[in-house]
Design a protein around this motif. Structure first.
Motif, PDB file in Angstrom:
ATOM      1  N   ASP A 309       0.968  -1.192   0.031  1.00 31.99           N
ATOM      2  CA  ASP A 309       0.008   0.150  -0.059  1.00 31.99           C
ATOM      3  C   ASP A 309       0.909   1.272   0.248  1.00 31.99           C
ATOM      4  OD1 ASP A 309      -1.635   2.146   0.595  1.00 31.99           O
ATOM      5  OD2 ASP A 309      -2.939   0.929   1.950  1.00 31.99           O
ATOM      6  N   ASN A 315       0.022   0.007   6.413  1.00 26.30           N
ATOM      7  CA  ASN A 315      -1.080  -0.926   6.033  1.00 26.30           C
ATOM      8  C   ASN A 315      -0.697  -2.075   5.430  1.00 26.30           C
ATOM      9  OD1 ASN A 315      -3.788  -2.163   5.637  1.00 26.30           O
ATOM     10  ND2 ASN A 315      -3.977  -0.859   3.674  1.00 26.30           N
ATOM     11  N   ASP A 317       0.028  -6.656   4.915  1.00 26.24           N
ATOM     12  CA  ASP A 317      -0.410  -8.000   5.105  1.00 26.24           C
ATOM     13  C   ASP A 317       0.578  -8.371   6.435  1.00 26.24           C
ATOM     14  OD1 ASP A 317      -0.467 -10.934   5.262  1.00 26.24           O
ATOM     15  OD2 ASP A 317      -1.197 -10.746   3.258  1.00 26.24           O
ATOM     16  N   SER A 389     -11.880 -15.785   2.822  1.00 29.88           N
ATOM     17  CA  SER A 389     -11.917 -14.787   3.407  1.00 29.88           C
ATOM     18  C   SER A 389     -11.678 -14.891   4.995  1.00 29.88           C
ATOM     19  CB  SER A 389     -13.607 -14.461   3.345  1.00 29.88           C
ATOM     20  OG  SER A 389     -14.088 -13.347   3.942  1.00 29.88           O
ATOM     21  N   ARG A 392      -7.879 -14.343   5.053  1.00 32.63           N
ATOM     22  CA  ARG A 392      -7.466 -12.888   4.898  1.00 32.63           C
ATOM     23  C   ARG A 392      -7.816 -11.847   5.906  1.00 32.63           C
ATOM     24  NH1 ARG A 392      -5.826 -11.832  -0.183  1.00 32.63           N
ATOM     25  NH2 ARG A 392      -6.857  -9.761  -0.197  1.00 32.63           N
ATOM     26  N   THR A 393      -9.012 -11.951   6.334  1.00 34.78           N
ATOM     27  CA  THR A 393      -9.320 -11.081   7.302  1.00 34.78           C
ATOM     28  C   THR A 393      -8.592 -11.084   8.625  1.00 34.78           C
ATOM     29  OG1 THR A 393     -11.482 -10.983   6.649  1.00 34.78           O
ATOM     30  CG2 THR A 393     -11.275 -10.407   8.879  1.00 34.78           C
ATOM     31  N   LEU A 398      -4.107  -7.347   2.090  1.00 32.17           N
ATOM     32  CA  LEU A 398      -4.381  -5.993   1.463  1.00 32.17           C
ATOM     33  C   LEU A 398      -5.389  -6.259   0.287  1.00 32.17           C
ATOM     34  CD1 LEU A 398      -0.759  -4.647   1.063  1.00 32.17           C
ATOM     35  CD2 LEU A 398      -2.548  -4.332   2.995  1.00 32.17           C
ATOM     36  N   GLU A 399      -5.989  -5.005   0.159  1.00 33.52           N
ATOM     37  CA  GLU A 399      -7.253  -5.066  -0.954  1.00 33.52           C
ATOM     38  C   GLU A 399      -6.680  -5.417  -2.329  1.00 33.52           C
ATOM     39  OE1 GLU A 399     -10.521  -2.146  -2.862  1.00 33.52           O
ATOM     40  OE2 GLU A 399      -9.387  -1.465  -1.087  1.00 33.52           O
ATOM     41  N   GLU A 402      -6.756  -9.058  -3.325  1.00 35.77           N
ATOM     42  CA  GLU A 402      -8.157  -9.728  -3.361  1.00 35.77           C
ATOM     43  C   GLU A 402      -8.486 -10.152  -4.473  1.00 35.77           C
ATOM     44  OE1 GLU A 402     -12.713  -8.950  -1.347  1.00 35.77           O
ATOM     45  OE2 GLU A 402     -11.103  -7.321  -1.351  1.00 35.77           O
ATOM     46  N   THR A 404     -12.068 -12.011  -6.911  1.00 31.83           N
ATOM     47  CA  THR A 404     -13.248 -12.095  -6.989  1.00 31.83           C
ATOM     48  C   THR A 404     -13.902 -13.303  -7.685  1.00 31.83           C
ATOM     49  OG1 THR A 404     -13.591 -10.421  -8.486  1.00 31.83           O
ATOM     50  CG2 THR A 404     -13.835  -9.713  -6.119  1.00 31.83           C
TER      51      THR A 404
END
Length: 498
Positions: A309, A315, A317, A389, A392-393, A398-399, A402, A404
């Motif tokens: 990030d 921010n 992981d 999920s 990762r949470t 990091l986004e 991610e 989908t």
């Protein structure tokens, strides 16, 4: 070693590591010594079993577990002290003369297991204090460790000699051919199923529960083998048993003590089976990766695997910088760190080797679930996504990393799981085996995965050669070391290396 066992297993690990067990468990012991001078009491059996665990702490074995699982996996590159043998494997240029592919250290420990399996049952007739339950527990440990070693060999070399009886006499036949990988896997499953029926759930001691074979470590091994043999329902069921036991849990990675508890100290609620190094028997990976660094993380691992990030550098992981590695230098930190800011001294290299952790089991369950989607169990896709999920949470992923995928998109789900396995299990001897397992599934449906990884960091002048080599499936496995071919005339070299 025939004295009463009064010390803890961890102390015995240290004791037996500094005293030779070869006087009764060598690969080719003098005729008669095994039966005549040992194997008379319960304590003899217990000492022999502890000798098995101690043999797993040999620096040559630990280093090979790391080398076999990581050098070809795309997450490591050569360090400042790399030698030609490491460079050759990194560059897909393995030769039968490379000492790293000498499997002798594995067969030494296998023979320790074989000796317990063969000779321990008769001790019950000699020592009435050895109960059947105790005997079964000892046998489960020998069976499961033998299975783990053969599983590692078969994934690394493909076809290997399968010796299931103890080497007790010089008169025995040591000229053994290789058995096909499928036969070795069948034996591994057979051993693990028997070990599971014999194994204990709880030794009543946390260090024992994490450092010795239990029902849960057997199930983790079974799940791994089932994934490799494409028995996905069985893999799912084996992992599900571990999850539903409620014996394990992820620790909040947001806390300042997460790294220390899971890695530096070990035996946490995330641990299923760890090789128990100590201040007396230290983990050699500190020297390999830190003091005299032979390998380091690949240059772009922070950006490509964990994500960065750039707007908010804090921010991150929690599995990446100051956990798996030092982002600024590429030094592998997982086995050398005390916490997120301090390293251990060289004389404190007691971080364990993590055979199975709970996060690994969760991701194996997700992988099995994703594969079951392809077999028509559409509902399993959401299970896989939920596991990813959750992990990762917990790890503050990091986004940027991610994905989908849809719950019914098998390939996309597998790719997402593989990315998470890289983030979670980096440098734990898993990566190459993960890649090979996925690549070879469905008759090598995704061989290109191996080629992409091998060529990503290769010199441009070597890429065409690497691509050509990896088209041959036999190149995905190591050659038999030349010394083994010299002493065992029944062996035939892997055809790729002839």
């Amino acid at each position: 070693m025939k004295t009463k066992i009064k010390l803890s297993i961890l102390a015995l690990f240290a004791l037996l590591a500094t005293t030779s067990c070869d006087n009764y468990l060598d690969l080719r012991p003098q005729d008669g010594i095994v039966r005549d001078e040992f194997w008379k009491t319960k304590e003899d059996v217990q000492a022999a079993v502890i000798g098995i665990y101690t043999s797993l702490l040999d620096r040559n074995l630990t280093n090979r577990l790391f080398y076999y699982g990581e050098l070809r996996g795309g997450l490591v590159s050569e360090g400042t002290n790399a030698n030609d043998e490491i460079r050759d494997i990194l560059n897909t240029n393995v030769l039968p003369t490379n000492s790293i592919v000498d499997w002798d250290i594995f067969y030494r420990s296998i023979n320790y297991c074989n000796t317990v399996i063969e000779l321990a049952p008769n001790v019950k007739n000699l020592d009435p204090t050895l109960s059947q339950t105790q005997l079964n527990n000892f046998l489960s440990e020998a069976l499961a460790i033998r299975a783990y070693l053969y599983f590692t060999l078969a994934r690394s070399f493909k076809d290997v000699p399968l010796k299931l009886d103890a080497s007790l006499s010089d008169s025995q036949n040591y000229q053994l051919p290789t058995s096909p990988q499928s036969v070795v896997f069948d034996q591994v499953i057979k051993d693990l199923e028997l070990a599971k029926s014999y194994a204990t759930e709880d030794y009543g001691n946390n260090a024992y529960n994490k450092g010795r074979i239990t029902v849960y470590s057997v199930n983790a091994l079974l799940a791994d083998v089932y994934l490799w043999t494409e028995q996905y329902q069985k893999a799912f069921d084996a992992t599900d048993e571990i999850v539903k036991s409620n014996k394990f849990a992820l620790i909040n990675a947001g806390g300042s003590t997460w790294f220390n508890r899971v890695f530096a100290v070990g035996n946490s609620t995330e641990s299923i089976f760890e090789l128990q190094f100590s201040l007396l028997v230290q983990n050699p990976l500190n020297d390999l990766l830190n003091v005299f660094p032979q390998v380091r993380a690949t240059p772009l691992i922070m950006e490509n695997v964990y994500g960065i990030d750039f707007d908010v550098p804090s921010n991150r992981d929690y599995r990446g910088d100051q956990a798996a590695l030092i982002g600024s230098t590429g030094a592998i930190y997982k086995y050398t760190g005390l916490n997120n800011t301090e390293s251990k001294d060289r004389n404190e290299s007691n971080t364990h080797w993590f055979v199975y952790r709970y996060a690994d089991v969760l991701l194996m369950k997700a992988e099995a679930a994703a594969r079951l989607v392809g077999e028509g169990q559409i509902d399993k896709g959401q299970i896989a996504l939920d596991i990813i999920s959750e992990l990762r949470t917990n790890r503050r992923a990091l986004e940027a990393t991610e994905r989908t995928p849809g719950a019914s998109e098998v390939t996309a789900l597998i790719d997402y799981i593989m990315e998470e396995r890289a983030r979670e299990l980096a440098f734990e001897g898993k990566r190459w085996f993960d890649l090979l397992r996925v690549a070879k599934a469905n008759l090598y449906e995704r061989k290109q995965l191996l080629i992409d990884v091998a060529t990503e960091n290769a010199p441009p002048t070597s890429i065409q050669s690497i691509v050509s080599k990896l088209q041959d499936n036999n190149s995905h496995y190591f050659p038999i070391h030349f010394s083994e071919l010299q002493v065992n005339k029944a062996l035939v070299q892997n055809p790729f290396y002839k």
